[in-house]
Design a protein around this motif. Sequence first.
Motif, short mmCIF file in Angstrom:
data_model
loop_
_atom_site.label_atom_id
_atom_site.label_comp_id
_atom_site.label_asym_id
_atom_site.label_seq_id
_atom_site.Cartn_x
_atom_site.Cartn_y
_atom_site.Cartn_z
N PRO A 181 0.82 -1.21 0.00
CA PRO A 181 0.00 0.00 0.00
C PRO A 181 0.86 1.27 0.00
CG PRO A 181 -0.83 -1.57 1.60
CD PRO A 181 0.45 -2.13 1.06
N ASP A 182 0.57 2.15 -0.96
CA ASP A 182 1.34 3.38 -1.10
C ASP A 182 1.30 4.20 0.18
OD1 ASP A 182 1.78 2.74 -3.74
OD2 ASP A 182 -0.09 3.68 -4.38
N LYS A 183 0.13 4.19 0.80
CA LYS A 183 -0.06 5.03 1.97
C LYS A 183 0.86 4.58 3.10
CE LYS A 183 -3.71 5.36 5.05
NZ LYS A 183 -5.14 5.18 5.23
N ASP A 184 0.91 3.27 3.31
CA ASP A 184 1.75 2.73 4.38
C ASP A 184 3.20 3.11 4.14
OD1 ASP A 184 -0.51 1.65 5.26
OD2 ASP A 184 0.08 -0.45 5.07
N ASP A 219 -5.39 -2.76 -2.66
CA ASP A 219 -4.73 -2.03 -1.57
C ASP A 219 -5.70 -1.89 -0.39
OD1 ASP A 219 -3.73 -0.17 0.17
OD2 ASP A 219 -3.10 1.24 -1.37
N GLU A 220 -5.39 -2.59 0.69
CA GLU A 220 -6.34 -2.62 1.80
C GLU A 220 -6.46 -1.29 2.53
OE1 GLU A 220 -5.11 -5.96 4.06
OE2 GLU A 220 -5.78 -7.34 2.50
N THR A 221 -5.52 -0.41 2.30
CA THR A 221 -5.64 0.88 2.97
C THR A 221 -6.69 1.76 2.30
OG1 THR A 221 -3.91 1.94 1.67
CG2 THR A 221 -3.22 0.82 3.66
N GLN A 222 -7.11 1.36 1.11
CA GLN A 222 -8.17 2.11 0.43
C GLN A 222 -9.30 1.14 0.08
OE1 GLN A 222 -6.80 5.56 -2.02
NE2 GLN A 222 -5.11 4.19 -2.45
N TYR A 260 -3.66 3.76 -10.49
CA TYR A 260 -2.66 3.77 -11.55
C TYR A 260 -3.33 3.66 -12.92
CZ TYR A 260 -0.10 2.14 -7.46
OH TYR A 260 0.41 1.98 -6.20
#
Lengths: 713, 368
Positions: free
Chosen positions: A626-629, B149-152, B175
């Motif tokens: 994850p990009d955010k992490d 992506d689990e954060t989103q 992307y």
Amino acid sequence: MASKIEILDNLVANQIAAGEVIERPASVVKELIENSIDAGSTRIQVEIEDGGRKLIRVLDNGEGIAKDDVILAFERHATSKIREASDLFSIRTLGFRGEALPSIAAVSKVTVKTRTAEDTVGSLLRVEGGELREQKDVGMAVGTDFTVEDIFFNTPARYKYLKTVTTELGQISDIFNRIALAEPQIAMTLTHNGKLISRTPGTDRLQDTILSIFGRELVDSLLQVEHEESYVQVSGYITDPTVHRSSRKHQVFFVNDRYVRSSLLSRGVDDGYANLLPPNKYPIVFLSVNINPIHVDVNVHPAKFEVKFSRPEIVMDTVTKGIRRALLEANLLPTFKPIKKIVDKQSKSIIQEKSLFEQDQIEDFNTSMSNSILDDTGAEASIDASRRTDASVGASTSVDKEITYSEDARSVSEKSGDTQYVQNLSTSGRVAERMKDMDHLLEHAQQKNWDPLKGRGLDSQEKGNSYSGGKKSLPLSSSRRQYPGSDREAAEFADKNTDQRRGSGEEVQKVDQKLNNRGSFIAELLPIGQIHQTYIIAQGKDGFYVLDQHVVHERILYEELMKTFRTRGLPSQTLLIPLTLELTLKEIQAIQENSALFDKLGFAVEHFGGNTVIIRAVPGQIDGRPDKDLFLEIVDLILEDKNAGDRAELYKYLITTLSCKGAIKAGEHLEQGEMIRLLQELSKTENPLFCPHGRPILFHISEHDLLKAFQRI
Amino acid sequence: MKFKISQKEFYEGIQIVQRAVSNKNTLPILSGILIKVEDTRLKLVATDLEIGIECYINAEIISKGELVLPASHLSNVIRELPSMTVMVQCDLQNKSAEILCGHSQFTINGFSADDFPILPKIEDGTHLSINQPLFKEIVEQVKIATSTDETQPFLNGALLRIVDNQLKMGSTNSYRLAHREAIIETGIDEKLEVIIPNKTLDEMARLLNDDQEATVNLQFTNNQILFDLENITIISRLIEGRFPNYEPVIPKNSNTFIKLNRKELLQAVKRVSLIAAANSNIIRTTVTNGQMILESANSEIGQAHEELDIDMEGSGVEISFNAGYLLDGLKILDTDDVQLCFSGKFSPFILRPTNEINYTYVVSPLRS
């Protein structure tokens, strides 16, 4: 003659003492806000200009200072909060030393306007550099309005050390946030150059305060902690284990509503989260510990960040239990419990296996293992040790031989050293044989392509010379040159020889590290095979080495990646949907200060104003993660490491996460050729002893260890 | 409870529901398939509480009853049986099933059906009926761009919107982005906006069929969606959260338009990406004078260079991007030719089929 020693006048004394309490604008803000809180305010307004250099103003609606007391407040150790020393042990207010106001006044231009409910009119007091300039009545509402201008105007040395506006503001906002979190019942605002930076609602709900400072996202993942035991009450919020940061920066503790730093409480938190977080990750917590003031000593440091508990273990334990309980209630714990049990069992069985050796041997074994992991010195030492025994055996042989050949030797010793050497070789029976044997062994070993002495302290003479520049190297040959004439001399010599030997070993060691070829010995290890298809066992000069194949490969890949990254940087993937993150001011500041670094890493970061940043591009190479992490981890890393200018660390971090992926895993079968190749590649790396994550790559079990383990010596 | 069924039909039925079986071990019963013998047919049910699949199959019913059997063992056993009639006889007391087929005999232990969660019944909510092959095509075209992506979490699915008579479905992982529009006949009045999870999209693509006559009925509530196929019902949780308004991301004013053969482009990109793979899969494309040049380079491996003839309008352009993203889009289309629209080196570009299908696939560039 005038006396040289004089008592400082009050003003200078105050200026010096101010250094203790007032380090920077943030300290002023802290002291003033705490005063406002102690005055029972429900609304506190903080105004800052130019990071506090120009103006710090704290406006509250508290009880104010009575007209007659105002001037007293600026006297050192004047306080309304304690009366006698014993009161120190039951402090309920935040301030108590009576140092803050005089200290602030000593180094700045202070204007106080204050009015109590009893007084009909407020009083204004203006103090510059500790000197009263003006005192008059003034009309105002109940409360105190404290303005500090031109801080450190009279102490240029301190002024010089103020950091940039953003840094100072960051510090202020940090302090402000922490206090705000401790006092959710007070509505607080912080403005800088007229712009609103933080505002808390004062609803007496910690959650609301967290929301206003850290944003919605964090609040959603909060779990409430509420636990009381042994008269210690722990309350507040923690994040569920899916939310974590790579430093403890985001752990905020309050003891009796006072913000504190405490490694003890951090440890309690860590224990509470044991096994729930990835390694080196820490939860975000806002914990308040309430305890009878008798059991807390806050009078440890003037800035009062540190506390001492009279029963630290109980406090820590209560924190742990409180967190466990919160996690348990949120159903986040049960799945992890069995894992822990298994781990426990495993470690037990290891201990049992270990107890096959005797206790002191285990220790010995462990230290030698850990030493050899830590750096070469350990391995060196153990080799040295075994060599030393070797040498003393040699020496004692030489002693008894000495008796036999003393006559011969003495006569020869009058000749030149060189001849003596030759002579010795040709004549000194058993010793010579032994030397020959060793030479033979050496040759043999070299033929087999793993020289048992190469690169080590106990080198053959040529090698020793080449490494240490011949300085201290006193290998066997030189000893023979000075072949002594008597028993006593021989014994002395033997001692000296070992000493020098050790010396030369250390010398070589140093040079070795300088040359940065600490891994050269690895290339010459002979892989014997794999254990559990996970560890490579390789025979070396002295005993054997155990290498974790995964981390071996990881280290190799990592250095390859580093090389390409250094030359080219990472490609940057533009995002179609930009990532919006809510951060704290400190984090935002860290990003702004390191914008060039983020660019190079491939991030395009934009400050959206307020607490929000927008990420428009991310490093293209990192996918699946994850990009955010990744971004938050890098920000944390910068915050943690003051020398973030040293970008290597960050690149390293980024690339570490990449290299882990491609590496061979535990459980893969390796052919002999593959193992040899891995060892050779590893030997070329900069740090063949540790993987990029800091785990050891290999450990060494020396022949000596083996001898000891089997009680052969 | 006892029934006879052909091995083939039984196995097909098991396969249909098996994908909803939970692979987490938190609730053991969810690793099983509920077999319910009704009056004339058999109902198979599996769920992991996120998605549930129900499937009816024909069988010769001897006596009624219901039992949960462990999915993996049941499936393995039935798959290996000869293609003959299978007889299943359950001992509800002991919660075990005896499976007889030819000379084979198995006894499998299961769980009581009472403990199996009941799939929620969606009674109210909006109804919608769509031609199956059309919906299948839409799902397939859109699901390729979803995020994992689990954060989103809101990106871990596709946004389905119904506005007037138009169905719009889109997904993105930031992307790249896929967007499809279609006119549907049985429009509904109200506006509708739901995010369907990845896994459900996969199951839809698998279970929807190509029969032009078939339709699928969709039913929505606040947090659930139900797909009703002829003998199969899928019920899935919806993703909560707000899907980003992605339509403004699709470039409106492109200045380079090219048309070329899809297969040729696909193969060229594939070949060039062989070299690019070790380096973020980054390939550089240059469009100039009726030619498209694809290049990739890796200092250790080497270089690749491909040239393609194109129909071109507008100015030339040079752009770098992740080859994998373009490949996904090219693979999902089935037209002979495709159109690419560029708006500059650092702007996203569009991939479109050349037929009347309203499909837009957007790829964001890489800067190196």
